[in-house]
Design a protein around this motif. Sequence first.
Motif, PDB file in Angstrom:
ATOM      1  N   LYS A  29       0.828  -1.212   0.000  1.00  0.00           N
ATOM      2  CA  LYS A  29       0.000   0.000   0.000  1.00  0.00           C
ATOM      3  C   LYS A  29       0.859   1.258   0.000  1.00  0.00           C
ATOM      4  O   LYS A  29       0.549   2.235  -0.682  1.00  0.00           O
ATOM      5  N   ASN A  30       1.950   1.249   0.754  1.00  0.00           N
ATOM      6  CA  ASN A  30       2.848   2.403   0.760  1.00  0.00           C
ATOM      7  C   ASN A  30       3.510   2.604  -0.596  1.00  0.00           C
ATOM      8  O   ASN A  30       3.685   3.733  -1.048  1.00  0.00           O
ATOM      9  N   ALA A  31       3.886   1.519  -1.248  1.00  0.00           N
ATOM     10  CA  ALA A  31       4.494   1.623  -2.571  1.00  0.00           C
ATOM     11  C   ALA A  31       3.494   2.159  -3.586  1.00  0.00           C
ATOM     12  O   ALA A  31       3.828   2.991  -4.427  1.00  0.00           O
ATOM     13  N   GLN A  32       2.254   1.700  -3.515  1.00  0.00           N
ATOM     14  CA  GLN A  32       1.228   2.195  -4.428  1.00  0.00           C
ATOM     15  C   GLN A  32       0.936   3.663  -4.169  1.00  0.00           C
ATOM     16  O   GLN A  32       0.728   4.440  -5.095  1.00  0.00           O
ATOM     17  N   ARG A  33       0.934   4.060  -2.909  1.00  0.00           N
ATOM     18  CA  ARG A  33       0.668   5.448  -2.548  1.00  0.00           C
ATOM     19  C   ARG A  33       1.767   6.357  -3.078  1.00  0.00           C
ATOM     20  O   ARG A  33       1.502   7.462  -3.550  1.00  0.00           O
ATOM     21  N   SER A  34       3.021   5.921  -3.040  1.00  0.00           N
ATOM     22  CA  SER A  34       4.114   6.755  -3.535  1.00  0.00           C
ATOM     23  C   SER A  34       4.145   6.772  -5.057  1.00  0.00           C
ATOM     24  O   SER A  34       4.706   7.683  -5.653  1.00  0.00           O
ATOM     25  N   PHE A  35       3.543   5.794  -5.718  1.00  0.00           N
ATOM     26  CA  PHE A  35       3.521   5.748  -7.180  1.00  0.00           C
ATOM     27  C   PHE A  35       2.369   6.558  -7.754  1.00  0.00           C
ATOM     28  O   PHE A  35       2.392   6.934  -8.918  1.00  0.00           O
ATOM     29  N   LEU A  36       1.369   6.877  -6.936  1.00  0.00           N
ATOM     30  CA  LEU A  36       0.171   7.570  -7.404  1.00  0.00           C
ATOM     31  C   LEU A  36       0.465   8.915  -8.076  1.00  0.00           C
ATOM     32  O   LEU A  36      -0.104   9.199  -9.131  1.00  0.00           O
ATOM     33  N   PRO A  37       1.332   9.777  -7.535  1.00  0.00           N
ATOM     34  CA  PRO A  37       1.611  11.036  -8.231  1.00  0.00           C
ATOM     35  C   PRO A  37       2.200  10.831  -9.629  1.00  0.00           C
ATOM     36  O   PRO A  37       1.890  11.587 -10.553  1.00  0.00           O
ATOM     37  N   TRP A  38       3.010   9.803  -9.795  1.00  0.00           N
ATOM     38  CA  TRP A  38       3.569   9.526 -11.115  1.00  0.00           C
ATOM     39  C   TRP A  38       2.492   9.086 -12.082  1.00  0.00           C
ATOM     40  O   TRP A  38       2.517   9.435 -13.262  1.00  0.00           O
ATOM     41  N   GLN A  39       1.523   8.306 -11.611  1.00  0.00           N
ATOM     42  CA  GLN A  39       0.411   7.901 -12.465  1.00  0.00           C
ATOM     43  C   GLN A  39      -0.377   9.124 -12.913  1.00  0.00           C
ATOM     44  O   GLN A  39      -0.762   9.233 -14.078  1.00  0.00           O
ATOM     45  N   PHE A  40      -0.606  10.057 -12.005  1.00  0.00           N
ATOM     46  CA  PHE A  40      -1.333  11.275 -12.341  1.00  0.00           C
ATOM     47  C   PHE A  40      -0.551  12.094 -13.355  1.00  0.00           C
ATOM     48  O   PHE A  40      -1.111  12.603 -14.330  1.00  0.00           O
ATOM     49  N   LEU A  41       0.756  12.234 -13.156  1.00  0.00           N
ATOM     50  CA  LEU A  41       1.595  13.007 -14.066  1.00  0.00           C
ATOM     51  C   LEU A  41       1.603  12.399 -15.465  1.00  0.00           C
ATOM     52  O   LEU A  41       1.430  13.113 -16.466  1.00  0.00           O
ATOM     53  N   VAL A  42       1.772  11.106 -15.553  1.00  0.00           N
ATOM     54  CA  VAL A  42       1.795  10.440 -16.861  1.00  0.00           C
ATOM     55  C   VAL A  42       0.438  10.562 -17.551  1.00  0.00           C
ATOM     56  O   VAL A  42       0.371  10.838 -18.759  1.00  0.00           O
TER      57      VAL A  42
END
Length: 69
Positions: A29-42
């Motif tokens: 869950k922590n890894a997914q949470r830290s990846f979320l901004p990159w998903q939004f940016l892409v």
Amino acid sequence: MSETTAHLDLDLVEKVLKIANLQADSDLKNAQRSFLPWQFLVSALALAFTAGAGLVAGLFALVRWKVGG
């Protein structure tokens, strides 16, 4: 080893595995949470490029229609 000791050992193993599972779940869950901004940016960049390509294509079509090419 008596039956009671074996049962206690199995309970201990079960508790340790539950804790390890909870820790792995939290890490995921922590890894997914830290990846979320990159998903939004892409996603935002892809949307911007698509909109830009649509505007350029529309502009070329308009120029071609007005010029008569």
